[in-house]
Design an enzyme around this catalytic site. Structure first.
Site, mmCIF file in Angstrom:
data_model
loop_
_atom_site.group_PDB
_atom_site.id
_atom_site.type_symbol
_atom_site.label_atom_id
_atom_site.label_comp_id
_atom_site.label_asym_id
_atom_site.label_seq_id
_atom_site.Cartn_x
_atom_site.Cartn_y
_atom_site.Cartn_z
ATOM 1 C CG PHE A 15 -1.880 -1.023 1.399
ATOM 2 C CD1 PHE A 15 -3.166 -0.866 0.917
ATOM 3 C CD2 PHE A 15 -1.532 -2.217 2.010
ATOM 4 C CE1 PHE A 15 -4.097 -1.876 1.047
ATOM 5 C CE2 PHE A 15 -2.449 -3.234 2.135
ATOM 6 C CZ PHE A 15 -3.745 -3.077 1.657
ATOM 7 C CG ASP A 16 0.530 5.982 -1.238
ATOM 8 O OD1 ASP A 16 1.618 6.412 -0.827
ATOM 9 O OD2 ASP A 16 -0.500 6.679 -1.311
ATOM 10 C CB CYS A 17 0.872 5.330 3.973
ATOM 11 S SG CYS A 17 0.147 5.753 5.576
#
Length: 251
Positions: A15-17
């Site tokens: 994931f990107d956060c």
């Protein structure tokens, strides 16, 4: 032909956060509005304009020959805003962005969706962030949820859309026996610029969480826009909850 996802082929979700799990545009705008109010800026500036300036200033700060910690990147962004609005430089004006970061809220669907996905897959965060800043977010916004892996800009001395986050993660996953094939990893992210461009370069399956789908503006928000031919997400959902729901329905 319509694309589909074979959810059971994946072993790890990356994931990107900030922008995907965290509503960074809401957090950024709150910090910027407080900055403008504190400095008595009376000029009317739209949210879109502020976010486009943020995207420009951050990208410029990250694309310099020598790597710098994200806290320093955000100080550079703050200084650029100070100059843009012709304000006096001060420690408060220099530090206001990174000091606000821990307050940037998770999207309402994030935590429940992550908890479900964690019951099915290994979870990894690939983020343009410092470890200490990420940990503050994890504790305050994710209620201490543990990711199985975290790769930060501090770890690889690089910022997405460069490939080092992805290459480090893939190396670790294979060394740990989490995946034996690249197609067992799925990347989930909002930013086409930071995440889907490198995903396509690496032939990595990706899901686009189009958090701006319901916004009235068609502007790119806090990230730079990219040409459609540079990205190739497998599927698009407006929320992470949509991904969780699709996996539940396929089970």
């Amino acid at each position: 032909m319509e694309k589909t996802a074979q959810w059971d082929q994946y072993k790890v979700l990356t994931f990107d956060c900030y922008g995907t799990l965290i509503d960074w545009e809401k957090g950024i705008l709150k910090a910027l509005r407080e900055f403008l109010s504190r400095n008595n800026v009376s000029k009317e500036v739209s949210d879109d304009e502020l976010l486009q300036l943020y995207a420009k200033f951050e990208a410029e700060a990250e694309h310099v020959p020598t790597w710098r910690p994200y806290k320093v990147i955000l100080e550079s962004v703050a200084v650029d805003f100070t100059k843009h609005f012709q304000l006096a430089e001060s420690e408060e004006n220099k530090e206001f962005v990174w000091r606000s970061l821990g307050d940037w809220p998770a999207f309402p669907d994030t935590l429940e969706a992550l908890q479900f996905l964690k019951s099915k897959y290994k979870l990894a965060a690939l983020s343009n962030i410092d470890r200490s800043l990420f940990e503050e977010t994890r504790l305050r916004q994710f209620n201490g949820l543990e990711f199985d892996y975290i790769v930060t800009a501090e770890d690889v001395h690089s910022y997405k859309p460069a490939l080092k986050h992805f290459e480090r993660a893939r190396e670790v996953f294979k060394n740990d026996g989490v995946i034996t094939d690249d197609k067992q990893q799925l990347h989930i992210a909002q930013s086409l610029y930071h995440d889907h461009v490198p995903s396509k370069k690496l032939n990595l399956d990706s899901i686009w969480i189009n958090r701006r789908e319901e916004k009235a503006s068609s502007a790119g928000g806090a990230t730079l826009s990219v040409s459609p031919d540079l990205v190739n997400p497998l599927l698009t959902f407006p929320t992470l909850a949509g991904v969780a729901s699709a996996i539940k329905q396929a089970s």
